[in-house]
Write a protein that holds these residues in place. Structure first.
Motif, PDB file in Angstrom:
ATOM      1  N   MET A   1      87.733  13.530  47.728  1.00  0.00           N
ATOM      2  CA  MET A   1      86.582  14.477  46.940  1.00  0.00           C
ATOM      3  C   MET A   1      85.445  14.424  47.818  1.00  0.00           C
ATOM      4  SD  MET A   1      84.900  13.789  43.303  1.00  0.00           S
ATOM      5  CE  MET A   1      85.078  15.015  42.184  1.00  0.00           C
ATOM      6  N   ALA A   2      84.897  15.594  48.071  1.00  0.00           N
ATOM      7  CA  ALA A   2      83.535  15.957  48.879  1.00  0.00           C
ATOM      8  C   ALA A   2      82.314  15.024  48.251  1.00  0.00           C
ATOM      9  CB  ALA A   2      83.315  17.357  49.130  1.00  0.00           C
ATOM     10  N   GLU A   3      81.527  14.782  49.029  1.00  0.00           N
ATOM     11  CA  GLU A   3      80.335  14.005  48.602  1.00  0.00           C
ATOM     12  C   GLU A   3      79.429  14.901  47.884  1.00  0.00           C
ATOM     13  OE1 GLU A   3      76.639  11.982  50.722  1.00  0.00           O
ATOM     14  OE2 GLU A   3      78.456  11.486  51.380  1.00  0.00           O
ATOM     15  N   ARG A   4      78.748  14.789  46.870  1.00  0.00           N
ATOM     16  CA  ARG A   4      77.919  15.522  46.346  1.00  0.00           C
ATOM     17  C   ARG A   4      76.445  15.396  46.831  1.00  0.00           C
ATOM     18  NH1 ARG A   4      74.594  14.698  41.132  1.00  0.00           N
ATOM     19  NH2 ARG A   4      74.090  16.825  40.469  1.00  0.00           N
ATOM     20  N   SER A   5      75.876  16.890  47.281  1.00  0.00           N
ATOM     21  CA  SER A   5      74.771  17.107  47.926  1.00  0.00           C
ATOM     22  C   SER A   5      73.597  17.550  46.739  1.00  0.00           C
ATOM     23  CB  SER A   5      74.742  17.781  48.934  1.00  0.00           C
ATOM     24  OG  SER A   5      75.450  17.517  50.012  1.00  0.00           O
ATOM     25  N   ILE A   6      72.407  16.908  46.958  1.00  0.00           N
ATOM     26  CA  ILE A   6      71.424  17.174  45.797  1.00  0.00           C
ATOM     27  C   ILE A   6      70.189  17.562  46.660  1.00  0.00           C
ATOM     28  CG2 ILE A   6      72.349  15.832  44.063  1.00  0.00           C
ATOM     29  CD1 ILE A   6      70.164  13.687  44.747  1.00  0.00           C
ATOM     30  N   PRO A   7      69.428  18.294  46.218  1.00  0.00           N
ATOM     31  CA  PRO A   7      68.124  18.676  46.706  1.00  0.00           C
ATOM     32  C   PRO A   7      67.231  17.341  46.912  1.00  0.00           C
ATOM     33  CG  PRO A   7      68.121  20.086  45.067  1.00  0.00           C
ATOM     34  CD  PRO A   7      69.426  18.924  44.788  1.00  0.00           C
ATOM     35  N   VAL A   8      66.543  17.197  48.173  1.00  0.00           N
ATOM     36  CA  VAL A   8      65.686  16.011  48.516  1.00  0.00           C
ATOM     37  C   VAL A   8      64.257  16.408  48.561  1.00  0.00           C
ATOM     38  CG1 VAL A   8      65.146  14.405  50.097  1.00  0.00           C
ATOM     39  CG2 VAL A   8      67.483  14.793  49.739  1.00  0.00           C
ATOM     40  N   VAL A   9      63.515  16.125  48.011  1.00  0.00           N
ATOM     41  CA  VAL A   9      61.962  16.484  47.736  1.00  0.00           C
ATOM     42  C   VAL A   9      61.178  15.415  48.590  1.00  0.00           C
ATOM     43  CG1 VAL A   9      59.843  16.865  46.147  1.00  0.00           C
ATOM     44  CG2 VAL A   9      62.113  17.532  45.449  1.00  0.00           C
ATOM     45  N   THR A  10      60.237  15.851  49.321  1.00  0.00           N
ATOM     46  CA  THR A  10      59.182  15.048  49.926  1.00  0.00           C
ATOM     47  C   THR A  10      57.958  15.355  49.607  1.00  0.00           C
ATOM     48  OG1 THR A  10      60.419  15.126  52.314  1.00  0.00           O
ATOM     49  CG2 THR A  10      58.283  14.373  52.223  1.00  0.00           C
ATOM     50  N   ARG A  11      57.357  14.464  48.635  1.00  0.00           N
ATOM     51  CA  ARG A  11      55.883  14.513  48.050  1.00  0.00           C
ATOM     52  C   ARG A  11      54.906  14.650  48.970  1.00  0.00           C
ATOM     53  NH1 ARG A  11      57.989  16.512  43.539  1.00  0.00           N
ATOM     54  NH2 ARG A  11      59.401  15.157  42.454  1.00  0.00           N
ATOM     55  N   ALA A  12      54.027  15.354  48.861  1.00  0.00           N
ATOM     56  CA  ALA A  12      52.615  15.708  49.616  1.00  0.00           C
ATOM     57  C   ALA A  12      52.112  14.077  50.088  1.00  0.00           C
ATOM     58  CB  ALA A  12      51.806  16.473  48.868  1.00  0.00           C
ATOM     59  N   THR A  13      52.365  13.271  49.174  1.00  0.00           N
ATOM     60  CA  THR A  13      51.791  11.897  49.355  1.00  0.00           C
ATOM     61  C   THR A  13      52.629  10.887  50.327  1.00  0.00           C
ATOM     62  OG1 THR A  13      52.702  11.000  47.309  1.00  0.00           O
ATOM     63  CG2 THR A  13      50.487  11.857  47.213  1.00  0.00           C
ATOM     64  N   ALA A  14      53.831  11.607  50.515  1.00  0.00           N
ATOM     65  CA  ALA A  14      54.861  10.739  51.351  1.00  0.00           C
ATOM     66  C   ALA A  14      55.347  11.305  52.793  1.00  0.00           C
ATOM     67  CB  ALA A  14      56.267  10.658  50.419  1.00  0.00           C
ATOM     68  N   LEU A  15      54.485  12.524  53.008  1.00  0.00           N
ATOM     69  CA  LEU A  15      54.716  12.933  54.616  1.00  0.00           C
ATOM     70  C   LEU A  15      54.746  11.975  55.463  1.00  0.00           C
ATOM     71  CD1 LEU A  15      52.613  16.231  54.248  1.00  0.00           C
ATOM     72  CD2 LEU A  15      55.179  15.824  53.680  1.00  0.00           C
ATOM     73  N   ASP A  16      55.761  11.918  56.461  1.00  0.00           N
ATOM     74  CA  ASP A  16      56.170  10.957  57.367  1.00  0.00           C
ATOM     75  C   ASP A  16      55.662  11.398  58.757  1.00  0.00           C
ATOM     76  OD1 ASP A  16      57.469   8.971  59.017  1.00  0.00           O
ATOM     77  OD2 ASP A  16      59.351   9.538  58.596  1.00  0.00           O
ATOM     78  N   GLN A  34      64.438  12.104  60.184  1.00  0.00           N
ATOM     79  CA  GLN A  34      63.551  10.911  60.093  1.00  0.00           C
ATOM     80  C   GLN A  34      63.624  10.399  58.515  1.00  0.00           C
ATOM     81  OE1 GLN A  34      61.815  13.752  61.667  1.00  0.00           O
ATOM     82  NE2 GLN A  34      62.836  12.680  63.744  1.00  0.00           N
ATOM     83  N   HIS A  35      63.668  11.250  57.565  1.00  0.00           N
ATOM     84  CA  HIS A  35      63.577  10.818  56.348  1.00  0.00           C
ATOM     85  C   HIS A  35      64.368  11.606  55.118  1.00  0.00           C
ATOM     86  CE1 HIS A  35      60.402  13.281  54.887  1.00  0.00           C
ATOM     87  NE2 HIS A  35      60.139  13.486  56.104  1.00  0.00           N
ATOM     88  N   THR A  36      65.082  12.580  55.362  1.00  0.00           N
ATOM     89  CA  THR A  36      66.083  13.209  54.788  1.00  0.00           C
ATOM     90  C   THR A  36      67.451  13.136  55.275  1.00  0.00           C
ATOM     91  OG1 THR A  36      65.639  15.506  55.534  1.00  0.00           O
ATOM     92  CG2 THR A  36      64.173  14.654  53.915  1.00  0.00           C
ATOM     93  N   PRO A  37      68.458  13.961  54.574  1.00  0.00           N
ATOM     94  CA  PRO A  37      69.515  14.076  55.277  1.00  0.00           C
ATOM     95  C   PRO A  37      69.899  15.259  56.237  1.00  0.00           C
ATOM     96  CG  PRO A  37      69.778  14.104  52.723  1.00  0.00           C
ATOM     97  CD  PRO A  37      68.410  14.059  53.186  1.00  0.00           C
ATOM     98  N   ALA A  38      68.745  16.000  56.464  1.00  0.00           N
ATOM     99  CA  ALA A  38      68.650  17.146  57.421  1.00  0.00           C
ATOM    100  C   ALA A  38      69.326  16.890  58.763  1.00  0.00           C
ATOM    101  CB  ALA A  38      67.166  17.470  57.380  1.00  0.00           C
ATOM    102  N   THR A  39      70.074  17.641  59.295  1.00  0.00           N
ATOM    103  CA  THR A  39      70.618  17.460  60.595  1.00  0.00           C
ATOM    104  C   THR A  39      70.310  18.505  61.829  1.00  0.00           C
ATOM    105  OG1 THR A  39      72.624  18.341  60.010  1.00  0.00           O
ATOM    106  CG2 THR A  39      72.383  15.861  59.854  1.00  0.00           C
ATOM    107  N   LYS A  40      69.903  19.524  61.182  1.00  0.00           N
ATOM    108  CA  LYS A  40      69.677  20.791  62.024  1.00  0.00           C
ATOM    109  C   LYS A  40      68.255  21.324  61.893  1.00  0.00           C
ATOM    110  CE  LYS A  40      74.540  21.786  62.118  1.00  0.00           C
ATOM    111  NZ  LYS A  40      75.272  21.335  61.188  1.00  0.00           N
ATOM    112  N   ILE A  41      67.518  20.485  61.192  1.00  0.00           N
ATOM    113  CA  ILE A  41      66.110  21.377  60.925  1.00  0.00           C
ATOM    114  C   ILE A  41      64.951  20.359  60.851  1.00  0.00           C
ATOM    115  CG2 ILE A  41      66.180  21.309  58.486  1.00  0.00           C
ATOM    116  CD1 ILE A  41      64.868  24.010  58.536  1.00  0.00           C
TER     117      ILE A  41
END
Length: 141
Positions: A1-16, A34-41
């Motif tokens: 079964m494929a892994e389920r993806s969900i939206p990831v929110v970075t709050r304004a107070t948590a910018l890296d 650096q802090h999300t599952p993003a790999t191409k952006i």
């Protein structure tokens, strides 16, 4: 079964800020490897305090898009950084891969804030700095 993806929110107070930087041009990651599952952006908020600028740099293989939220920016480029484009609130800009440039805040009283998006990540290759006097029209105070 494929892994389920969900939206990831970075709050304004948590910018890296744990991403590549160049001098007084401060980059805060919003969506990045650096802090999300993003790999191409990499997508973030970039700011320059009044009168501040980056040293000369380029972004490697990255294509870069920018959008000015607030302020008057200038990007110097070309031989000796003698060419430039001005950017104002609401303007978009494209910076090609491997293009050496200097990003500056042309105001000595107001912050410059823009959103920047690049692929695949926030690559920053810094070069030796140049004197402010070589950047036509630029001043710190």
């Amino acid at each position: 079964m494929a892994e389920r993806s969900i939206p990831v929110v970075t709050r304004a107070t948590a910018l890296d800020t744990g991403t590549a930087q160049s001098g007084d041009c401060v980059r805060h990651s919003g969506v990045s490897p650096q802090h999300t599952p993003a790999t191409k952006i990499w997508f973030g908020r970039v700011s320059n305090e009044p009168g501040h600028r980056s040293p000369p740099h380029h972004h490697g293989e990255c294509e870069t898009g920018g959008y000015v939220l607030k302020g008057h920016g200038r990007i110097y480029y070309g031989e000796g950084y003698k060419e430039f484009v001005d950017l104002y609130e609401g303007d978009f800009v494209f910076v090609p891969p491997f293009m050496p440039h200097v990003e500056v805040n042309m105001s000595v009283t107001d912050e410059l804030v823009w959103l920047t998006c690049r692929t695949p990540d926030n690559i920053v290759v810094n070069f030796d700095d140049i004197p402010d006097s070589e950047l036509q029209g630029y001043r710190r105070a």
